[in-house]
Design a protein around this motif. Structure first.
Motif, PDB file in Angstrom:
ATOM      1  N   TYR A  15       0.833  -1.203   0.000  1.00 38.07           N
ATOM      2  CA  TYR A  15       0.000   0.000   0.000  1.00 38.07           C
ATOM      3  C   TYR A  15       0.872   1.259   0.000  1.00 38.07           C
ATOM      4  N   GLN A  19       1.627   4.361  -3.199  1.00 37.54           N
ATOM      5  CA  GLN A  19       1.341   5.785  -3.014  1.00 37.54           C
ATOM      6  C   GLN A  19       2.454   6.668  -3.577  1.00 37.54           C
ATOM      7  N   ILE A  24       2.455   8.238   4.329  1.00 36.28           N
ATOM      8  CA  ILE A  24       1.108   7.699   4.485  1.00 36.28           C
ATOM      9  C   ILE A  24       0.799   7.525   5.970  1.00 36.28           C
ATOM     10  N   SER A  25      -0.344   8.048   6.393  1.00 35.19           N
ATOM     11  CA  SER A  25      -0.718   7.929   7.805  1.00 35.19           C
ATOM     12  C   SER A  25      -1.043   6.472   8.141  1.00 35.19           C
ATOM     13  N   ARG A  27      -3.311   5.528  10.061  1.00 32.74           N
ATOM     14  CA  ARG A  27      -4.769   5.378  10.021  1.00 32.74           C
ATOM     15  C   ARG A  27      -5.241   5.027   8.617  1.00 32.74           C
ATOM     16  N   ASP A  28      -4.671   5.696   7.623  1.00 32.52           N
ATOM     17  CA  ASP A  28      -5.039   5.442   6.232  1.00 32.52           C
ATOM     18  C   ASP A  28      -4.690   4.002   5.833  1.00 32.52           C
ATOM     19  N   GLU A  31      -7.098   1.555   7.631  1.00 36.05           N
ATOM     20  CA  GLU A  31      -8.449   1.565   7.053  1.00 36.05           C
ATOM     21  C   GLU A  31      -8.491   0.897   5.689  1.00 36.05           C
ATOM     22  N   GLN A  32      -7.562   1.245   4.836  1.00 36.47           N
ATOM     23  CA  GLN A  32      -7.567   0.728   3.464  1.00 36.47           C
ATOM     24  C   GLN A  32      -7.254  -0.767   3.396  1.00 36.47           C
ATOM     25  N   GLN A  37      -5.212  -0.816  13.792  1.00 32.84           N
ATOM     26  CA  GLN A  37      -4.183   0.217  13.855  1.00 32.84           C
ATOM     27  C   GLN A  37      -3.139  -0.093  14.919  1.00 32.84           C
ATOM     28  N   GLY A  62       3.501  10.073   9.228  1.00 33.63           N
ATOM     29  CA  GLY A  62       3.132   8.743   8.769  1.00 33.63           C
ATOM     30  C   GLY A  62       4.369   7.948   8.413  1.00 33.63           C
TER      31      GLY A  62
END
Length: 134
Positions: A15, A19, A24-25, A27-28, A31-32, A37, A62
Protein backbone atom coordinates in the motif's frame (compact mmCIF):
# COMPACT_ATOMS: atom_id res chain seq x y z
CA UNK A 1 2.01 -20.94 7.46
CA UNK A 2 2.46 -17.19 7.11
CA UNK A 3 1.59 -15.27 10.27
CA UNK A 4 -0.94 -12.43 10.23
CA UNK A 5 1.88 -10.11 11.27
CA UNK A 6 3.83 -10.91 8.10
CA UNK A 7 0.77 -10.90 5.84
CA UNK A 8 -0.34 -7.51 7.17
CA UNK A 9 3.21 -6.16 6.99
CA UNK A 10 3.45 -7.08 3.32
CA UNK A 11 0.02 -5.60 2.62
CA UNK A 12 1.05 -2.35 4.35
CA UNK A 13 4.31 -2.17 2.39
CA UNK A 14 2.49 -2.72 -0.90
CA UNK A 15 0.00 0.00 0.00
CA UNK A 16 2.76 2.45 0.92
CA UNK A 17 4.69 1.63 -2.26
CA UNK A 18 1.64 2.25 -4.43
CA UNK A 19 1.34 5.79 -3.01
CA UNK A 20 4.53 6.79 -4.88
CA UNK A 21 6.84 8.14 -2.17
CA UNK A 22 4.23 10.01 -0.13
CA UNK A 23 4.11 9.86 3.63
CA UNK A 24 1.11 7.70 4.48
CA UNK A 25 -0.72 7.93 7.81
CA UNK A 26 -1.03 4.75 9.80
CA UNK A 27 -4.77 5.38 10.02
CA UNK A 28 -5.04 5.44 6.23
CA UNK A 29 -3.08 2.20 5.86
CA UNK A 30 -5.13 0.49 8.58
CA UNK A 31 -8.45 1.56 7.05
CA UNK A 32 -7.57 0.73 3.46
CA UNK A 33 -6.01 -2.65 4.28
CA UNK A 34 -8.45 -3.63 7.08
CA UNK A 35 -5.75 -3.99 9.73
CA UNK A 36 -6.04 -3.08 13.39
CA UNK A 37 -4.18 0.22 13.85
CA UNK A 38 -2.65 -0.97 17.13
CA UNK A 39 -1.34 -4.16 15.48
CA UNK A 40 -0.11 -2.20 12.47
CA UNK A 41 1.88 0.15 14.74
CA UNK A 42 3.82 -2.83 16.06
CA UNK A 43 4.44 -4.19 12.57
CA UNK A 44 5.63 -0.87 11.17
CA UNK A 45 7.90 -0.34 14.17
CA UNK A 46 9.63 -3.66 13.37
CA UNK A 47 10.02 -2.60 9.74
CA UNK A 48 11.37 0.76 10.85
CA UNK A 49 13.98 -0.83 13.13
CA UNK A 50 15.41 -2.78 10.20
CA UNK A 51 15.49 0.20 7.84
CA UNK A 52 12.68 -0.79 5.51
CA UNK A 53 10.39 2.13 6.36
CA UNK A 54 10.88 5.52 7.92
CA UNK A 55 8.42 7.66 9.81
CA UNK A 56 7.57 11.30 10.31
CA UNK A 57 5.81 12.52 13.43
CA UNK A 58 3.12 15.15 13.65
CA UNK A 59 -0.14 16.08 12.03
CA UNK A 60 1.14 15.30 8.54
CA UNK A 61 3.19 12.36 9.74
CA UNK A 62 3.13 8.74 8.77
CA UNK A 63 5.28 6.10 7.13
CA UNK A 64 7.26 5.96 3.91
CA UNK A 65 9.68 3.57 2.22
CA UNK A 66 13.37 4.19 2.83
CA UNK A 67 14.35 2.35 -0.36
CA UNK A 68 13.00 1.88 -3.82
CA UNK A 69 10.53 -1.07 -3.90
CA UNK A 70 12.93 -2.95 -6.19
CA UNK A 71 15.54 -2.86 -3.40
CA UNK A 72 13.27 -4.32 -0.70
CA UNK A 73 13.64 -8.08 -0.92
CA UNK A 74 10.95 -10.40 0.30
CA UNK A 75 13.72 -12.23 2.18
CA UNK A 76 14.39 -9.10 4.27
CA UNK A 77 10.68 -8.54 4.95
CA UNK A 78 10.12 -12.18 5.89
CA UNK A 79 13.10 -12.31 8.24
CA UNK A 80 12.07 -9.04 9.88
CA UNK A 81 8.48 -10.03 10.52
CA UNK A 82 8.48 -13.82 10.53
CA UNK A 83 11.97 -14.66 11.79
CA UNK A 84 13.80 -17.66 10.37
CA UNK A 85 12.84 -18.84 6.91
CA UNK A 86 13.99 -22.38 7.63
CA UNK A 87 11.45 -24.71 9.21
CA UNK A 88 14.00 -26.17 11.62
CA UNK A 89 16.66 -24.26 13.55
CA UNK A 90 19.38 -26.75 12.55
CA UNK A 91 19.11 -25.71 8.88
CA UNK A 92 18.69 -21.98 9.43
CA UNK A 93 21.37 -19.76 7.91
CA UNK A 94 20.80 -16.77 10.21
CA UNK A 95 19.19 -18.33 13.29
CA UNK A 96 21.06 -21.65 13.53
CA UNK A 97 20.60 -23.80 16.65
CA UNK A 98 21.39 -27.45 17.12
CA UNK A 99 18.31 -29.56 17.67
CA UNK A 100 18.41 -30.93 21.20
CA UNK A 101 16.71 -34.20 20.28
CA UNK A 102 19.04 -34.97 17.36
CA UNK A 103 22.36 -36.72 18.03
CA UNK A 104 23.77 -35.99 14.55
CA UNK A 105 22.73 -33.66 11.74
CA UNK A 106 24.62 -35.86 9.27
CA UNK A 107 22.47 -38.89 10.04
CA UNK A 108 19.19 -37.06 10.66
CA UNK A 109 16.49 -38.35 8.34
CA UNK A 110 14.81 -34.98 7.81
CA UNK A 111 17.80 -32.60 7.86
CA UNK A 112 18.57 -32.87 4.13
CA UNK A 113 14.95 -32.40 3.09
CA UNK A 114 14.65 -29.32 5.32
CA UNK A 115 17.83 -27.88 3.79
CA UNK A 116 16.37 -28.36 0.31
CA UNK A 117 13.11 -26.72 1.40
CA UNK A 118 15.02 -23.78 2.90
CA UNK A 119 17.09 -23.36 -0.27
CA UNK A 120 14.00 -23.48 -2.51
CA UNK A 121 12.21 -20.93 -0.31
CA UNK A 122 15.24 -18.65 -0.28
CA UNK A 123 15.60 -18.93 -4.04
CA UNK A 124 12.05 -17.69 -4.54
CA UNK A 125 12.15 -15.01 -1.83
CA UNK A 126 15.55 -13.69 -2.96
CA UNK A 127 14.26 -13.33 -6.51
CA UNK A 128 11.22 -11.28 -5.45
CA UNK A 129 11.10 -7.70 -4.29
CA UNK A 130 8.34 -5.39 -3.13
CA UNK A 131 8.23 -4.08 -6.71
CA UNK A 132 7.11 -7.53 -7.89
CA UNK A 133 4.09 -7.31 -5.62
CA UNK A 134 2.95 -3.91 -6.83
Amino acid sequence: MLSKKTKYGIKALVYIAKQEAKIISIRDIAEQEHISQKFLESILLSLKKTGIVGSKKGKTGGYYLLKDPSEISMTAVMRTLEGPIAMLPCVSLNFYEKCEDCPSEETCSIHTVMEELRDASLSILNSKSLKDLI
